[in-house]
Scaffold this motif. Structure first.
Motif, PDB file in Angstrom:
ATOM      1  N   LEU A   9       0.833  -1.209   0.000  1.00 26.93           N
ATOM      2  CA  LEU A   9       0.000   0.000   0.000  1.00 26.93           C
ATOM      3  C   LEU A   9       0.867   1.258   0.000  1.00 26.93           C
ATOM      4  O   LEU A   9       0.563   2.225  -0.696  1.00 26.93           O
ATOM      5  CB  LEU A   9      -0.915  -0.002   1.220  1.00 26.93           C
ATOM      6  N   TYR A  10       1.947   1.202   0.770  1.00 23.99           N
ATOM      7  CA  TYR A  10       2.843   2.366   0.801  1.00 23.99           C
ATOM      8  C   TYR A  10       3.470   2.572  -0.581  1.00 23.99           C
ATOM      9  O   TYR A  10       3.563   3.703  -1.063  1.00 23.99           O
ATOM     10  CB  TYR A  10       3.937   2.158   1.854  1.00 23.99           C
ATOM     11  N   ARG A  11       3.884   1.493  -1.224  1.00 21.87           N
ATOM     12  CA  ARG A  11       4.489   1.608  -2.569  1.00 21.87           C
ATOM     13  C   ARG A  11       3.499   2.210  -3.555  1.00 21.87           C
ATOM     14  O   ARG A  11       3.860   3.033  -4.391  1.00 21.87           O
ATOM     15  CB  ARG A  11       4.919   0.221  -3.065  1.00 21.87           C
ATOM     16  N   LEU A  12       2.259   1.776  -3.442  1.00 17.69           N
ATOM     17  CA  LEU A  12       1.222   2.317  -4.327  1.00 17.69           C
ATOM     18  C   LEU A  12       1.076   3.827  -4.108  1.00 17.69           C
ATOM     19  O   LEU A  12       1.075   4.604  -5.070  1.00 17.69           O
ATOM     20  CB  LEU A  12      -0.111   1.610  -4.053  1.00 17.69           C
ATOM     21  N   GLN A  60      22.604   3.513 -12.407  1.00 19.47           N
ATOM     22  CA  GLN A  60      21.330   2.908 -11.985  1.00 19.47           C
ATOM     23  C   GLN A  60      20.408   3.979 -11.407  1.00 19.47           C
ATOM     24  O   GLN A  60      19.222   4.036 -11.726  1.00 19.47           O
ATOM     25  CB  GLN A  60      21.586   1.845 -10.905  1.00 19.47           C
ATOM     26  N   ARG A  61      21.018   4.800 -10.539  1.00 21.10           N
ATOM     27  CA  ARG A  61      20.213   5.857  -9.905  1.00 21.10           C
ATOM     28  C   ARG A  61      19.689   6.827 -10.953  1.00 21.10           C
ATOM     29  O   ARG A  61      18.540   7.253 -10.890  1.00 21.10           O
ATOM     30  CB  ARG A  61      21.067   6.620  -8.893  1.00 21.10           C
ATOM     31  N   SER A  62      20.553   7.147 -11.877  1.00 16.86           N
ATOM     32  CA  SER A  62      20.160   8.085 -12.923  1.00 16.86           C
ATOM     33  C   SER A  62      18.993   7.527 -13.743  1.00 16.86           C
ATOM     34  O   SER A  62      18.049   8.247 -14.068  1.00 16.86           O
ATOM     35  CB  SER A  62      21.377   8.349 -13.817  1.00 16.86           C
ATOM     36  N   ALA A  63      19.068   6.238 -14.047  1.00 16.66           N
ATOM     37  CA  ALA A  63      18.000   5.591 -14.811  1.00 16.66           C
ATOM     38  C   ALA A  63      16.699   5.586 -14.014  1.00 16.66           C
ATOM     39  O   ALA A  63      15.628   5.897 -14.542  1.00 16.66           O
ATOM     40  CB  ALA A  63      18.412   4.167 -15.153  1.00 16.66           C
ATOM     41  N   GLN A  64      16.836   5.273 -12.718  1.00 15.56           N
ATOM     42  CA  GLN A  64      15.647   5.239 -11.862  1.00 15.56           C
ATOM     43  C   GLN A  64      15.026   6.634 -11.774  1.00 15.56           C
ATOM     44  O   GLN A  64      13.804   6.788 -11.834  1.00 15.56           O
ATOM     45  CB  GLN A  64      16.043   4.738 -10.470  1.00 15.56           C
ATOM     46  N   ASP A  65      15.896   7.639 -11.637  1.00 11.82           N
ATOM     47  CA  ASP A  65      15.398   9.028 -11.558  1.00 11.82           C
ATOM     48  C   ASP A  65      14.657   9.408 -12.823  1.00 11.82           C
ATOM     49  O   ASP A  65      13.625  10.080 -12.765  1.00 11.82           O
ATOM     50  CB  ASP A  65      16.560  10.003 -11.373  1.00 11.82           C
ATOM     51  N   ALA A  66      15.204   8.975 -13.961  1.00 14.05           N
ATOM     52  CA  ALA A  66      14.575   9.321 -15.244  1.00 14.05           C
ATOM     53  C   ALA A  66      13.169   8.749 -15.315  1.00 14.05           C
ATOM     54  O   ALA A  66      12.228   9.442 -15.717  1.00 14.05           O
ATOM     55  CB  ALA A  66      15.431   8.783 -16.388  1.00 14.05           C
ATOM     56  N   VAL A  67      13.010   7.502 -14.887  1.00 12.50           N
ATOM     57  CA  VAL A  67      11.693   6.868 -14.912  1.00 12.50           C
ATOM     58  C   VAL A  67      10.753   7.592 -13.940  1.00 12.50           C
ATOM     59  O   VAL A  67       9.591   7.874 -14.265  1.00 12.50           O
ATOM     60  CB  VAL A  67      11.801   5.368 -14.559  1.00 12.50           C
ATOM     61  N   THR A  68      11.268   7.934 -12.761  1.00  5.97           N
ATOM     62  CA  THR A  68      10.429   8.603 -11.761  1.00  5.97           C
ATOM     63  C   THR A  68       9.981   9.981 -12.260  1.00  5.97           C
ATOM     64  O   THR A  68       8.825  10.363 -12.088  1.00  5.97           O
ATOM     65  CB  THR A  68      11.190   8.753 -10.428  1.00  5.97           C
ATOM     66  N   PRO A  83       8.400  -1.703  -9.667  1.00  5.12           N
ATOM     67  CA  PRO A  83       8.172  -2.390  -8.372  1.00  5.12           C
ATOM     68  C   PRO A  83       9.051  -1.901  -7.211  1.00  5.12           C
ATOM     69  O   PRO A  83       8.536  -1.753  -6.096  1.00  5.12           O
ATOM     70  CB  PRO A  83       8.412  -3.865  -8.701  1.00  5.12           C
ATOM     71  N   PRO A  84      10.337  -1.610  -7.416  1.00  3.87           N
ATOM     72  CA  PRO A  84      11.090  -1.128  -6.240  1.00  3.87           C
ATOM     73  C   PRO A  84      10.874   0.350  -5.920  1.00  3.87           C
ATOM     74  O   PRO A  84      11.379   0.835  -4.908  1.00  3.87           O
ATOM     75  CB  PRO A  84      12.558  -1.377  -6.640  1.00  3.87           C
ATOM     76  N   LEU A  85      10.106   1.034  -6.749  1.00  3.46           N
ATOM     77  CA  LEU A  85       9.890   2.467  -6.516  1.00  3.46           C
ATOM     78  C   LEU A  85       9.090   2.681  -5.230  1.00  3.46           C
ATOM     79  O   LEU A  85       7.985   2.167  -5.091  1.00  3.46           O
ATOM     80  CB  LEU A  85       9.141   3.072  -7.713  1.00  3.46           C
TER      81      LEU A  85
END
Lengths: 194, 177
Positions: free
Chosen positions: A34-37, A119-127, B56-58
């Motif tokens: 639920l928190y992730r959602l 990895q962080r940069s990629a994750q940031d881009a998606v976010t 999923p890990p977000l």
């Protein structure tokens, strides 16, 4: 670990009867998801905590109104959370990106500092790309890819027909493809195959 | 035969496997022939895999975060249980009951104290009948009987004083030295 609907039903019955450990059991089972959602929809740690708390409080207060014949407990709980998130971004209008959280995401499988950075940069881009989507498209995408739900479940949670849920996922997909293409996807893949 | 536009619009459900078999076959046939649509399909597939991997890990919560939320949940649920209609009704009933009890006690207080003072005073037979009658209201059967007996002993049945009573009431003549 997900318990069977029957086990969940027993836990809910115990909670309604006043068993405090049953409440805790339900919380432990669904809290992380639920928190992730909430975080996926609001992109802000503090707001996600607040909404997750509100959703659980509402669910626990109205536990006797939950009808297992209509939906799974998870669907009911997530529907409450989606509704609370909508209330919140109606007030905020724009999602507040929590940069502190984004930059401190763990980098799994990153063996070198360069790989971790990428990895962080990629994750940031998606976010960031997720943050530019409209709330409805973001909901559809997060429920589909973040939680692996079926279109039927997504439609139930979003309160729309299944076809609408499908088209929202498709639109979100296309919007992201336009946003992330082509440079970013190449970057993502260079990270993946490096 | 599908156009490129029609195929692009169906790429996501094609990737998710939600298209009907007949439509799926037609999209596949088009992708095999059209390099542009095939490139779009590959991009879409890459994006889908990326989202499946990244989303999923977000926002994965930490243990302290979950503990904080749980504390908040518990506090709010407890507070709401205190404010629940059943508990509120019980409290109202208890307070109204106590108030009613206090009121009754307040009303009974003068009667109780009066009765105590009356019973603590001189014995009944030594008091004049009128005083006994006034203080022992409402009169008890025994009190009424005693009052009537006292009257009879002094004045007889017809209300005239008996000779003994008259002798007792008449002051003794003064003796002259």
């Amino acid at each position: 670990m997900d318990s069977t609907p029957m086990q969940t039903g027993v836990t809910i019955a115990q909670a309604i009867a006043g068993d405090q450990t049953a409440y805790q059991q339900l919380y432990e089972q669904y809290a992380a998801g639920l928190y992730r959602l909430c975080y996926g929809l609001l992109l802000n740690r503090q707001d996600a905590e607040d909404v997750a708390q509100e959703a659980f409080v509402y669910a626990f207060k109205n536990l006797q109104r939950y009808d297992s014949s209509r939906a799974a407990f998870k669907t009911w709980l997530y529907t409450i959370a989606v509704s609370r998130c909508r209330n919140l971004y109606r007030r905020h209008r724009h999602p507040l990106l929590d940069l502190a959280q984004i930059f401190h995401l763990a980098a799994p499988c990153a063996e070198t500092p360069e790989a971790a950075m990428a990895q962080r940069s990629a994750q940031d881009a998606v976010t960031r790309a997720l943050g530019t989507l409209s709330p409805r498209l973001r909901e559809a995408l997060v429920l589909r890819y973040g939680h692996g739900l079926t279109y039927r479940e997504i439609a139930d949670m979003m309160g729309c027909p299944q076809k609408t849920a499908e088209s929202r996922v498709r639109l979100a997909h296309e919007r992201l493809r336009d946003l992330l293409q082509p440079a970013l996807l190449e970057e993502l893949y260079s990270v993946e195959f490096s | 035969m599908f156009t490129c536009h029609a195929v692009r619009a169906r790429l996501t459900p094609y990737l998710h496997g939600t298209l009907p078999l007949k439509v799926r076959r037609r999209v596949s046939a088009h992708l095999e022939r059209c390099p542009h649509c095939h490139a779009a399909y590959v991009q879409q597939r890459q994006l889908m895999h990326e989202l499946q991997r990244r989303l999923p890990p977000l926002g994965q919560p930490t243990q302290p975060q979950l503990a904080r939320v749980w504390d908040g949940v518990q506090a709010e649920v407890r507070a709401s249980q205190d404010k629940s209609p059943a508990v509120r009704m019980l409290r109202y009933r208890a307070s109204y009951g106590l108030a009613a009890l206090g009121l009754v006690a307040l009303l009974l207080l003068p009667v109780v104290t009066q009765h105590d003072s009356a019973s603590a005073s001189a014995p009944l037979h030594t008091r004049p009948a009128a005083v006994a009658f006034a203080t022992d209201w409402p009169p008890q059967p025994l009190t009424l009987y005693r009052t009537a007996a006292s009257f009879r002993s002094r004045y007889g049945y017809n209300g005239t004083a008996t000779p003994q009573a008259q002798a007792a009431l008449t002051p003794a003549p003064a003796h002259r030295p």
